[in-house]
Motif scaffolding. Structure first.
Motif, PDB file in Angstrom:
ATOM      1  N   VAL A 127      18.335  -3.876  -5.092  1.00  0.00           N
ATOM      2  CA  VAL A 127      18.514  -2.548  -4.494  1.00  0.00           C
ATOM      3  C   VAL A 127      19.850  -2.503  -3.766  1.00  0.00           C
ATOM      4  N   SER A 128      20.366  -1.269  -3.671  1.00  0.00           N
ATOM      5  CA  SER A 128      21.637  -1.142  -2.956  1.00  0.00           C
ATOM      6  C   SER A 128      21.310  -1.151  -1.469  1.00  0.00           C
ATOM      7  N   VAL A 129      22.193  -1.652  -0.695  1.00  0.00           N
ATOM      8  CA  VAL A 129      21.898  -1.767   0.736  1.00  0.00           C
ATOM      9  C   VAL A 129      22.840  -0.869   1.536  1.00  0.00           C
ATOM     10  N   ASP A 130      23.178   0.296   0.920  1.00  0.00           N
ATOM     11  CA  ASP A 130      24.132   1.165   1.617  1.00  0.00           C
ATOM     12  C   ASP A 130      23.448   2.038   2.672  1.00  0.00           C
ATOM     13  N   GLY A 131      22.100   1.902   2.805  1.00  0.00           N
ATOM     14  CA  GLY A 131      21.403   2.610   3.880  1.00  0.00           C
ATOM     15  C   GLY A 131      21.004   4.031   3.558  1.00  0.00           C
ATOM     16  N   ARG A 132      21.370   4.528   2.359  1.00  0.00           N
ATOM     17  CA  ARG A 132      21.008   5.915   2.035  1.00  0.00           C
ATOM     18  C   ARG A 132      19.537   6.043   1.705  1.00  0.00           C
ATOM     19  N   CYS A 133      18.977   5.013   1.102  1.00  0.00           N
ATOM     20  CA  CYS A 133      17.573   5.049   0.692  1.00  0.00           C
ATOM     21  C   CYS A 133      16.816   3.998   1.511  1.00  0.00           C
ATOM     22  N   ALA A 134      15.671   4.425   2.052  1.00  0.00           N
ATOM     23  CA  ALA A 134      14.849   3.468   2.807  1.00  0.00           C
ATOM     24  C   ALA A 134      13.747   2.946   1.891  1.00  0.00           C
ATOM     25  N   TYR A 135      13.349   1.694   2.102  1.00  0.00           N
ATOM     26  CA  TYR A 135      12.358   1.078   1.213  1.00  0.00           C
ATOM     27  C   TYR A 135      11.026   0.904   1.925  1.00  0.00           C
ATOM     28  N   GLY A 136       9.971   1.194   1.169  1.00  0.00           N
ATOM     29  CA  GLY A 136       8.632   1.075   1.741  1.00  0.00           C
ATOM     30  C   GLY A 136       7.723   0.292   0.822  1.00  0.00           C
ATOM     31  N   LEU A 137       6.531   0.003   1.327  1.00  0.00           N
ATOM     32  CA  LEU A 137       5.535  -0.757   0.571  1.00  0.00           C
ATOM     33  C   LEU A 137       4.235   0.030   0.585  1.00  0.00           C
ATOM     34  N   ARG A 138       3.636   0.188  -0.606  1.00  0.00           N
ATOM     35  CA  ARG A 138       2.327   0.841  -0.629  1.00  0.00           C
ATOM     36  C   ARG A 138       1.271  -0.165  -0.179  1.00  0.00           C
ATOM     37  N   ILE A 139       0.460   0.263   0.745  1.00  0.00           N
ATOM     38  CA  ILE A 139      -0.625  -0.604   1.218  1.00  0.00           C
ATOM     39  C   ILE A 139      -1.956  -0.042   0.739  1.00  0.00           C
ATOM     40  N   ASN A 140      -2.916  -0.927   0.611  1.00  0.00           N
ATOM     41  CA  ASN A 140      -4.252  -0.529   0.156  1.00  0.00           C
ATOM     42  C   ASN A 140      -5.252  -1.018   1.201  1.00  0.00           C
ATOM     43  N   PRO A 141      -5.686  -0.128   2.072  1.00  0.00           N
ATOM     44  CA  PRO A 141      -6.564  -0.577   3.165  1.00  0.00           C
ATOM     45  C   PRO A 141      -7.964  -0.977   2.716  1.00  0.00           C
ATOM     46  N   ARG A 142      -8.224  -0.876   1.407  1.00  0.00           N
ATOM     47  CA  ARG A 142      -9.538  -1.237   0.838  1.00  0.00           C
ATOM     48  C   ARG A 142     -10.664  -0.505   1.553  1.00  0.00           C
ATOM     49  N   HIS A 143     -10.422   0.748   1.837  1.00  0.00           N
ATOM     50  CA  HIS A 143     -11.446   1.571   2.482  1.00  0.00           C
ATOM     51  C   HIS A 143     -11.715   2.744   1.542  1.00  0.00           C
ATOM     52  N   SER A 144     -12.832   2.715   0.834  1.00  0.00           N
ATOM     53  CA  SER A 144     -13.119   3.745  -0.166  1.00  0.00           C
ATOM     54  C   SER A 144     -13.786   4.955   0.461  1.00  0.00           C
ATOM     55  N   GLU A 145     -13.240   6.107   0.183  1.00  0.00           N
ATOM     56  CA  GLU A 145     -13.844   7.367   0.597  1.00  0.00           C
ATOM     57  C   GLU A 145     -14.072   8.283  -0.605  1.00  0.00           C
ATOM     58  N   ALA A 146     -13.275   8.109  -1.655  1.00  0.00           N
ATOM     59  CA  ALA A 146     -13.378   8.995  -2.812  1.00  0.00           C
ATOM     60  C   ALA A 146     -14.728   8.804  -3.493  1.00  0.00           C
ATOM     61  N   GLU A 147     -15.251   9.920  -4.016  1.00  0.00           N
ATOM     62  CA  GLU A 147     -16.617   9.853  -4.545  1.00  0.00           C
ATOM     63  C   GLU A 147     -16.728   9.209  -5.926  1.00  0.00           C
ATOM     64  N   THR A 148     -15.670   9.259  -6.736  1.00  0.00           N
ATOM     65  CA  THR A 148     -15.759   8.641  -8.065  1.00  0.00           C
ATOM     66  C   THR A 148     -14.635   7.606  -8.223  1.00  0.00           C
ATOM     67  N   PRO A 149     -14.916   6.515  -8.949  1.00  0.00           N
ATOM     68  CA  PRO A 149     -13.888   5.471  -9.132  1.00  0.00           C
ATOM     69  C   PRO A 149     -12.597   6.019  -9.743  1.00  0.00           C
ATOM     70  N   LEU A 150     -12.724   7.072 -10.583  1.00  0.00           N
ATOM     71  CA  LEU A 150     -11.533   7.639 -11.216  1.00  0.00           C
ATOM     72  C   LEU A 150     -10.486   8.058 -10.175  1.00  0.00           C
ATOM     73  N   TYR A 151     -10.959   8.494  -9.024  1.00  0.00           N
ATOM     74  CA  TYR A 151     -10.040   8.982  -7.983  1.00  0.00           C
ATOM     75  C   TYR A 151     -10.054   8.110  -6.740  1.00  0.00           C
TER      76      TYR A 151
END
Ligand code: PLP
Length: 395
Positions: A127-151
Protein backbone atom coordinates in the motif's frame (compact mmCIF):
# COMPACT_ATOMS: atom_id res chain seq x y z
CA UNK A 1 -56.19 2.71 1.89
CA UNK A 2 -52.95 0.73 2.00
CA UNK A 3 -51.67 0.10 5.50
CA UNK A 4 -47.94 0.06 4.78
CA UNK A 5 -45.69 3.10 4.66
CA UNK A 6 -44.68 2.38 1.07
CA UNK A 7 -48.33 1.92 0.14
CA UNK A 8 -49.12 5.33 1.59
CA UNK A 9 -46.31 6.87 -0.44
CA UNK A 10 -47.38 5.33 -3.75
CA UNK A 11 -51.18 5.42 -3.38
CA UNK A 12 -51.17 8.74 -5.26
CA UNK A 13 -49.01 7.53 -8.15
CA UNK A 14 -50.58 6.59 -11.47
CA UNK A 15 -48.49 3.70 -12.84
CA UNK A 16 -49.61 4.52 -16.37
CA UNK A 17 -47.23 7.51 -16.29
CA UNK A 18 -44.14 5.34 -16.77
CA UNK A 19 -43.12 2.53 -19.09
CA UNK A 20 -43.56 -0.99 -17.70
CA UNK A 21 -41.71 -2.45 -15.95
CA UNK A 22 -40.21 0.55 -14.15
CA UNK A 23 -38.56 1.21 -10.81
CA UNK A 24 -40.06 4.45 -9.52
CA UNK A 25 -38.27 6.37 -6.75
CA UNK A 26 -40.24 8.88 -4.72
CA UNK A 27 -37.90 11.80 -4.02
CA UNK A 28 -40.03 13.02 -1.13
CA UNK A 29 -39.79 9.74 0.79
CA UNK A 30 -36.10 9.45 -0.05
CA UNK A 31 -35.48 12.90 1.39
CA UNK A 32 -37.50 12.08 4.52
CA UNK A 33 -35.22 9.07 5.07
CA UNK A 34 -32.12 11.16 4.45
CA UNK A 35 -33.28 13.75 7.00
CA UNK A 36 -33.51 11.05 9.67
CA UNK A 37 -30.02 9.83 8.82
CA UNK A 38 -28.67 13.38 8.86
CA UNK A 39 -30.22 13.90 12.31
CA UNK A 40 -28.46 10.74 13.56
CA UNK A 41 -25.18 12.01 12.11
CA UNK A 42 -25.54 15.48 13.65
CA UNK A 43 -26.84 14.51 17.07
CA UNK A 44 -24.71 11.41 17.62
CA UNK A 45 -21.69 13.08 16.00
CA UNK A 46 -21.13 10.17 13.66
CA UNK A 47 -20.77 9.99 9.89
CA UNK A 48 -23.29 8.19 7.72
CA UNK A 49 -22.32 6.62 4.38
CA UNK A 50 -24.64 5.13 1.78
CA UNK A 51 -23.86 1.43 1.20
CA UNK A 52 -23.79 1.41 -2.60
CA UNK A 53 -24.35 -2.35 -2.72
CA UNK A 54 -27.96 -1.71 -1.69
CA UNK A 55 -28.79 1.36 -3.72
CA UNK A 56 -26.58 3.16 -6.21
CA UNK A 57 -29.00 5.08 -8.39
CA UNK A 58 -26.79 8.06 -9.09
CA UNK A 59 -29.63 10.08 -10.57
CA UNK A 60 -30.32 10.97 -6.92
CA UNK A 61 -26.66 11.41 -5.93
CA UNK A 62 -26.99 15.16 -5.37
CA UNK A 63 -29.92 14.69 -3.01
CA UNK A 64 -28.06 11.98 -1.10
CA UNK A 65 -24.89 14.06 -1.01
CA UNK A 66 -26.77 16.95 0.58
CA UNK A 67 -27.44 14.80 3.66
CA UNK A 68 -24.86 12.02 3.95
CA UNK A 69 -21.10 12.12 4.30
CA UNK A 70 -20.27 9.75 1.46
CA UNK A 71 -20.51 6.18 0.22
CA UNK A 72 -19.40 2.70 1.24
CA UNK A 73 -18.11 0.54 -1.61
CA UNK A 74 -17.69 -3.25 -1.95
CA UNK A 75 -14.74 -3.18 -4.33
CA UNK A 76 -13.13 -1.35 -7.21
CA UNK A 77 -16.18 -0.66 -9.34
CA UNK A 78 -18.35 0.63 -6.52
CA UNK A 79 -15.44 2.74 -5.29
CA UNK A 80 -15.21 4.23 -8.78
CA UNK A 81 -18.96 4.85 -8.85
CA UNK A 82 -18.83 6.42 -5.41
CA UNK A 83 -15.94 8.70 -6.36
CA UNK A 84 -17.19 9.70 -9.80
CA UNK A 85 -20.96 9.80 -9.41
CA UNK A 86 -21.59 10.49 -5.72
CA UNK A 87 -20.35 13.07 -3.27
CA UNK A 88 -18.26 12.82 -0.13
CA UNK A 89 -15.92 10.20 1.23
CA UNK A 90 -15.51 6.71 -0.22
CA UNK A 91 -14.86 3.82 2.16
CA UNK A 92 -14.09 0.50 0.52
CA UNK A 93 -14.28 -2.99 1.92
CA UNK A 94 -13.95 -6.03 -0.37
CA UNK A 95 -13.78 -9.50 1.21
CA UNK A 96 -11.79 -10.71 -1.80
CA UNK A 97 -9.45 -7.87 -2.65
CA UNK A 98 -7.46 -8.49 -5.85
CA UNK A 99 -3.84 -7.34 -5.89
CA UNK A 100 -4.25 -5.62 -9.26
CA UNK A 101 -7.14 -3.54 -7.90
CA UNK A 102 -5.21 -2.28 -4.91
CA UNK A 103 -3.61 0.86 -6.36
CA UNK A 104 -6.77 2.11 -8.03
CA UNK A 105 -8.92 1.43 -4.97
CA UNK A 106 -6.44 3.33 -2.84
CA UNK A 107 -6.57 6.29 -5.22
CA UNK A 108 -10.36 6.30 -5.13
CA UNK A 109 -10.90 5.65 -1.43
CA UNK A 110 -10.55 7.52 1.84
CA UNK A 111 -10.66 4.26 3.77
CA UNK A 112 -9.63 0.81 2.59
CA UNK A 113 -10.65 -2.00 4.91
CA UNK A 114 -8.96 -5.39 4.85
CA UNK A 115 -10.86 -8.57 5.62
CA UNK A 116 -8.27 -10.57 7.48
CA UNK A 117 -5.04 -10.21 9.38
CA UNK A 118 -3.36 -12.37 6.73
CA UNK A 119 -4.62 -10.14 3.94
CA UNK A 120 -3.30 -7.05 5.70
CA UNK A 121 0.08 -8.65 6.35
CA UNK A 122 0.36 -9.54 2.64
CA UNK A 123 -0.70 -6.09 1.45
CA UNK A 124 0.88 -3.83 4.04
CA UNK A 125 4.14 -3.48 2.12
CA UNK A 126 2.27 -2.84 -1.13
CA UNK A 127 0.00 0.00 0.00
CA UNK A 128 1.07 3.56 -0.55
CA UNK A 129 1.93 5.37 2.62
CA UNK A 130 1.23 8.90 1.43
CA UNK A 131 -1.50 9.28 4.08
CA UNK A 132 -4.37 9.93 1.67
CA UNK A 133 -6.04 6.60 2.35
CA UNK A 134 -6.49 5.17 5.83
CA UNK A 135 -6.41 1.41 6.37
CA UNK A 136 -8.81 -0.59 8.47
CA UNK A 137 -9.51 -4.18 9.45
CA UNK A 138 -12.89 -5.88 9.37
CA UNK A 139 -13.61 -7.51 12.69
CA UNK A 140 -16.10 -10.27 13.39
CA UNK A 141 -17.39 -10.08 16.96
CA UNK A 142 -18.97 -13.55 16.55
CA UNK A 143 -22.23 -12.22 17.88
CA UNK A 144 -25.13 -13.43 15.72
CA UNK A 145 -28.29 -11.39 15.53
CA UNK A 146 -29.42 -12.02 11.95
CA UNK A 147 -32.29 -14.46 11.67
CA UNK A 148 -31.03 -16.54 8.73
CA UNK A 149 -27.48 -17.79 8.01
CA UNK A 150 -27.71 -16.24 4.53
CA UNK A 151 -27.55 -12.80 6.14
CA UNK A 152 -25.42 -13.61 9.17
CA UNK A 153 -21.77 -12.55 8.81
CA UNK A 154 -21.16 -13.85 12.34
CA UNK A 155 -22.27 -17.44 11.66
CA UNK A 156 -19.71 -20.24 12.26
CA UNK A 157 -17.16 -20.56 9.43
CA UNK A 158 -17.94 -17.05 8.25
CA UNK A 159 -15.20 -15.67 5.99
CA UNK A 160 -16.11 -12.10 6.92
CA UNK A 161 -13.75 -10.38 9.30
CA UNK A 162 -11.19 -11.28 11.95
CA UNK A 163 -12.70 -13.20 14.89
CA UNK A 164 -11.87 -12.22 18.48
CA UNK A 165 -8.50 -13.33 19.78
CA UNK A 166 -6.74 -13.39 16.40
CA UNK A 167 -5.19 -9.95 16.36
CA UNK A 168 -1.54 -10.14 17.31
CA UNK A 169 0.06 -7.23 19.09
CA UNK A 170 2.01 -6.09 16.02
CA UNK A 171 -0.90 -6.92 13.66
CA UNK A 172 -2.40 -3.47 13.95
CA UNK A 173 0.67 -1.56 12.80
CA UNK A 174 -0.56 0.67 9.96
CA UNK A 175 -4.23 0.01 10.77
CA UNK A 176 -6.19 3.01 12.03
CA UNK A 177 -9.71 1.61 12.30
CA UNK A 178 -12.11 -1.31 12.59
CA UNK A 179 -15.12 -2.16 10.50
CA UNK A 180 -17.95 -4.53 11.31
CA UNK A 181 -21.30 -5.44 9.85
CA UNK A 182 -23.53 -8.07 11.38
CA UNK A 183 -27.20 -7.05 11.14
CA UNK A 184 -29.95 -7.38 8.56
CA UNK A 185 -33.16 -5.35 8.55
CA UNK A 186 -33.03 -5.04 12.33
CA UNK A 187 -33.94 -2.61 15.06
CA UNK A 188 -32.08 -0.87 17.86
CA UNK A 189 -31.97 -3.70 20.44
CA UNK A 190 -29.91 -6.07 18.23
CA UNK A 191 -27.57 -3.19 17.38
CA UNK A 192 -27.16 -2.36 21.05
CA UNK A 193 -26.32 -5.99 21.84
CA UNK A 194 -23.91 -6.17 18.90
CA UNK A 195 -22.11 -3.04 20.00
CA UNK A 196 -21.80 -4.36 23.56
CA UNK A 197 -20.43 -7.65 22.21
CA UNK A 198 -17.94 -5.71 20.10
CA UNK A 199 -16.85 -3.67 23.10
CA UNK A 200 -16.35 -6.92 25.04
CA UNK A 201 -14.49 -8.79 22.31
CA UNK A 202 -12.42 -6.03 20.68
CA UNK A 203 -12.45 -3.22 23.26
CA UNK A 204 -8.89 -4.06 24.34
CA UNK A 205 -7.70 -2.81 20.91
CA UNK A 206 -9.72 0.42 20.80
CA UNK A 207 -6.77 2.36 22.24
CA UNK A 208 -4.74 1.41 19.16
CA UNK A 209 -7.22 2.76 16.57
CA UNK A 210 -8.85 6.09 15.69
CA UNK A 211 -12.13 5.10 14.05
CA UNK A 212 -14.75 2.41 13.80
CA UNK A 213 -17.35 1.68 11.15
CA UNK A 214 -20.40 -0.05 12.64
CA UNK A 215 -21.84 -1.19 9.31
CA UNK A 216 -25.45 -1.25 8.18
CA UNK A 217 -28.37 -3.60 8.61
CA UNK A 218 -30.55 -1.39 10.75
CA UNK A 219 -33.97 -0.11 9.67
CA UNK A 220 -33.01 3.34 10.91
CA UNK A 221 -35.70 5.09 8.90
CA UNK A 222 -38.60 2.79 9.73
CA UNK A 223 -41.46 4.59 11.47
CA UNK A 224 -40.97 2.64 14.72
CA UNK A 225 -37.16 2.86 14.95
CA UNK A 226 -36.15 4.54 18.25
CA UNK A 227 -33.78 7.12 16.77
CA UNK A 228 -33.27 8.92 20.10
CA UNK A 229 -32.10 5.68 21.78
CA UNK A 230 -29.57 5.09 19.01
CA UNK A 231 -28.26 8.65 19.28
CA UNK A 232 -27.84 8.26 23.04
CA UNK A 233 -26.04 4.92 22.67
CA UNK A 234 -23.72 6.23 19.97
CA UNK A 235 -22.93 9.36 21.95
CA UNK A 236 -21.97 7.37 25.01
CA UNK A 237 -19.95 4.95 22.89
CA UNK A 238 -18.09 7.89 21.42
CA UNK A 239 -17.48 9.44 24.83
CA UNK A 240 -16.20 6.14 26.23
CA UNK A 241 -13.96 5.24 23.31
CA UNK A 242 -13.08 8.54 21.63
CA UNK A 243 -13.42 6.77 18.27
CA UNK A 244 -14.59 8.57 15.16
CA UNK A 245 -17.65 6.54 14.25
CA UNK A 246 -19.33 5.65 10.96
CA UNK A 247 -22.56 3.92 10.00
CA UNK A 248 -23.12 2.58 6.49
CA UNK A 249 -26.81 1.85 5.93
CA UNK A 250 -28.12 0.79 2.55
CA UNK A 251 -31.71 -0.33 3.00
CA UNK A 252 -32.52 2.51 5.42
CA UNK A 253 -31.60 5.12 2.81
CA UNK A 254 -34.21 3.99 0.30
CA UNK A 255 -36.67 2.24 2.63
CA UNK A 256 -40.21 2.53 1.27
CA UNK A 257 -39.04 5.05 -1.32
CA UNK A 258 -39.43 2.84 -4.39
CA UNK A 259 -42.01 0.76 -6.22
CA UNK A 260 -41.76 -1.53 -9.21
CA UNK A 261 -44.48 -0.80 -11.76
CA UNK A 262 -45.59 -3.83 -13.72
CA UNK A 263 -48.25 -4.77 -16.23
CA UNK A 264 -50.46 -7.86 -16.35
CA UNK A 265 -49.69 -9.84 -19.51
CA UNK A 266 -51.94 -12.86 -19.03
CA UNK A 267 -54.26 -14.51 -16.54
CA UNK A 268 -55.35 -18.11 -16.06
CA UNK A 269 -56.39 -20.84 -13.68
CA UNK A 270 -54.54 -23.96 -12.60
CA UNK A 271 -55.90 -25.12 -9.24
CA UNK A 272 -55.90 -21.38 -8.44
CA UNK A 273 -56.01 -18.08 -10.32
CA UNK A 274 -52.74 -16.64 -11.55
CA UNK A 275 -51.46 -13.70 -13.55
CA UNK A 276 -48.24 -13.35 -15.54
CA UNK A 277 -46.77 -9.87 -15.19
CA UNK A 278 -43.90 -8.19 -17.02
CA UNK A 279 -41.67 -7.88 -13.94
CA UNK A 280 -39.86 -10.87 -12.52
CA UNK A 281 -38.98 -11.89 -8.99
CA UNK A 282 -35.83 -13.66 -10.13
CA UNK A 283 -34.64 -10.89 -12.47
CA UNK A 284 -35.82 -7.69 -10.79
CA UNK A 285 -36.30 -8.41 -7.08
CA UNK A 286 -34.23 -11.55 -6.40
CA UNK A 287 -34.45 -11.17 -2.62
CA UNK A 288 -38.08 -12.25 -2.94
CA UNK A 289 -36.69 -15.69 -3.79
CA UNK A 290 -33.39 -15.58 -1.92
CA UNK A 291 -34.49 -14.20 1.45
CA UNK A 292 -37.30 -15.26 0.83
CA UNK A 293 -40.14 -12.82 1.44
CA UNK A 294 -43.37 -11.69 -0.17
CA UNK A 295 -43.45 -8.05 -1.18
CA UNK A 296 -46.59 -5.98 -0.82
CA UNK A 297 -48.54 -5.05 -3.91
CA UNK A 298 -50.58 -1.87 -3.82
CA UNK A 299 -54.28 -2.67 -3.62
CA UNK A 300 -53.66 -6.35 -2.88
CA UNK A 301 -53.88 -8.12 0.46
CA UNK A 302 -50.91 -10.46 0.83
CA UNK A 303 -51.96 -14.07 1.34
CA UNK A 304 -49.20 -15.94 3.12
CA UNK A 305 -50.90 -19.36 3.25
CA UNK A 306 -53.09 -19.99 0.22
CA UNK A 307 -55.33 -23.02 0.73
CA UNK A 308 -58.37 -24.50 -1.00
CA UNK A 309 -60.62 -21.56 -0.06
CA UNK A 310 -58.20 -19.04 -1.60
CA UNK A 311 -57.84 -21.19 -4.72
CA UNK A 312 -61.59 -20.96 -5.26
CA UNK A 313 -61.72 -17.22 -4.57
CA UNK A 314 -61.78 -15.34 -7.92
CA UNK A 315 -60.26 -12.29 -6.18
CA UNK A 316 -57.14 -14.22 -5.18
CA UNK A 317 -54.37 -14.17 -7.74
CA UNK A 318 -50.84 -15.55 -7.71
CA UNK A 319 -48.53 -13.15 -9.53
CA UNK A 320 -45.59 -14.57 -11.41
CA UNK A 321 -42.92 -13.23 -13.72
CA UNK A 322 -42.48 -13.73 -17.47
CA UNK A 323 -39.52 -16.15 -17.18
CA UNK A 324 -39.41 -19.94 -17.49
CA UNK A 325 -38.52 -20.40 -13.82
CA UNK A 326 -41.49 -22.10 -12.13
CA UNK A 327 -40.54 -20.42 -8.89
CA UNK A 328 -40.52 -16.93 -10.41
CA UNK A 329 -43.42 -16.08 -8.14
CA UNK A 330 -43.90 -12.66 -6.57
CA UNK A 331 -46.69 -13.67 -4.22
CA UNK A 332 -50.38 -14.42 -3.80
CA UNK A 333 -52.75 -11.52 -3.22
CA UNK A 334 -56.45 -10.85 -2.74
CA UNK A 335 -57.68 -7.97 -4.92
CA UNK A 336 -61.06 -6.29 -4.82
CA UNK A 337 -61.03 -5.61 -8.54
CA UNK A 338 -59.25 -7.56 -11.20
CA UNK A 339 -56.52 -7.15 -12.14
CA UNK A 340 -57.07 -7.96 -15.79
CA UNK A 341 -54.71 -8.16 -18.76
CA UNK A 342 -53.27 -4.72 -19.45
CA UNK A 343 -53.75 -3.44 -15.88
CA UNK A 344 -50.82 -1.89 -14.09
CA UNK A 345 -49.76 -2.90 -10.57
CA UNK A 346 -47.14 -1.61 -8.16
CA UNK A 347 -44.91 -3.93 -6.14
CA UNK A 348 -43.96 -1.90 -3.08
CA UNK A 349 -40.65 -1.11 -1.42
CA UNK A 350 -38.50 -2.13 -4.38
CA UNK A 351 -35.73 0.48 -4.44
CA UNK A 352 -32.90 -1.28 -2.56
CA UNK A 353 -31.20 -4.56 -3.55
CA UNK A 354 -33.22 -4.49 -6.77
CA UNK A 355 -31.68 -2.25 -9.48
CA UNK A 356 -28.24 -3.27 -8.20
CA UNK A 357 -29.06 -6.98 -8.57
CA UNK A 358 -31.27 -6.97 -11.67
CA UNK A 359 -30.50 -9.46 -14.43
CA UNK A 360 -31.73 -10.17 -17.95
CA UNK A 361 -32.25 -13.93 -17.45
CA UNK A 362 -34.45 -15.28 -20.29
CA UNK A 363 -33.75 -12.04 -22.15
CA UNK A 364 -36.12 -10.28 -19.76
CA UNK A 365 -35.85 -6.51 -20.25
CA UNK A 366 -34.46 -4.47 -17.37
CA UNK A 367 -37.00 -2.11 -15.78
CA UNK A 368 -36.73 1.58 -16.62
CA UNK A 369 -35.89 3.96 -13.78
CA UNK A 370 -38.06 6.98 -13.00
CA UNK A 371 -37.97 9.69 -10.34
CA UNK A 372 -41.25 10.95 -8.95
CA UNK A 373 -41.57 14.11 -6.90
CA UNK A 374 -44.73 13.41 -4.94
CA UNK A 375 -45.14 17.01 -3.83
CA UNK A 376 -44.69 18.63 -7.21
CA UNK A 377 -46.20 15.53 -8.90
CA UNK A 378 -43.56 15.49 -11.60
CA UNK A 379 -42.17 12.31 -13.11
CA UNK A 380 -38.81 12.05 -14.84
CA UNK A 381 -37.76 8.88 -16.62
CA UNK A 382 -34.01 8.81 -16.12
CA UNK A 383 -33.16 5.50 -17.76
CA UNK A 384 -34.57 3.00 -20.21
CA UNK A 385 -32.75 -0.14 -21.31
CA UNK A 386 -32.87 -1.72 -24.72
CA UNK A 387 -31.84 -4.99 -26.35
CA UNK A 388 -28.22 -3.82 -26.53
CA UNK A 389 -27.85 -3.99 -22.71
CA UNK A 390 -28.80 -7.66 -22.83
CA UNK A 391 -26.66 -8.45 -25.84
CA UNK A 392 -23.58 -6.52 -24.72
CA UNK A 393 -23.12 -8.70 -21.64
CA UNK A 394 -23.07 -11.99 -23.51
CA UNK A 395 -19.91 -11.70 -25.60
C1 PLP B 1 -20.34 -4.47 4.92
C2 PLP B 1 -21.75 -4.01 4.73
N1 PLP B 1 -22.06 -2.74 5.04
C3 PLP B 1 -23.32 -2.26 4.86
C4 PLP B 1 -24.32 -3.07 4.38
C5 PLP B 1 -25.68 -2.48 4.17
O1 PLP B 1 -26.66 -3.17 4.90
P1 PLP B 1 -28.17 -2.71 4.82
O2 PLP B 1 -28.50 -2.48 3.40
O3 PLP B 1 -28.91 -3.87 5.39
O4 PLP B 1 -28.29 -1.49 5.66
C6 PLP B 1 -24.04 -4.41 4.06
C7 PLP B 1 -25.07 -5.31 3.53
O5 PLP B 1 -24.89 -6.44 3.23
C8 PLP B 1 -22.71 -4.89 4.23
O6 PLP B 1 -22.37 -6.15 3.92
Amino acid sequence: MPDSEAGGVFSGFDPARVPSPCYVIDLVKLEENLRILARIAAEAEVEVLLALKAFSCFAVADLIGAYLQGTAASGLWEAKLGRTRFKGAVHTFAPGLKPDHLGEIEDLSDHLIFNSAGQWSRYRDLVSVDGRCAYGLRINPRHSEAETPLYDPCAPWSRLGVPPGQIREDGLAGISGFHLHALCDQGFAPFDRLLSATERTFGEHFGAIDWINLGGGQLLTAGDYPVADLIKRLRSFRTDTGLRTYLEPGTAVALNAGALVTEVLDTGWNEGHFAVVDCSATCHMPDVIEAPYTPEVLGGETISQAGAAEAEDPGVLRLGGPTCLAGDVIGTYRFENGPAVGDRLMVLDQAYYTMVKASTFNGTPLPAIALWDRHGDTVRIVKQFGYETFESRLS
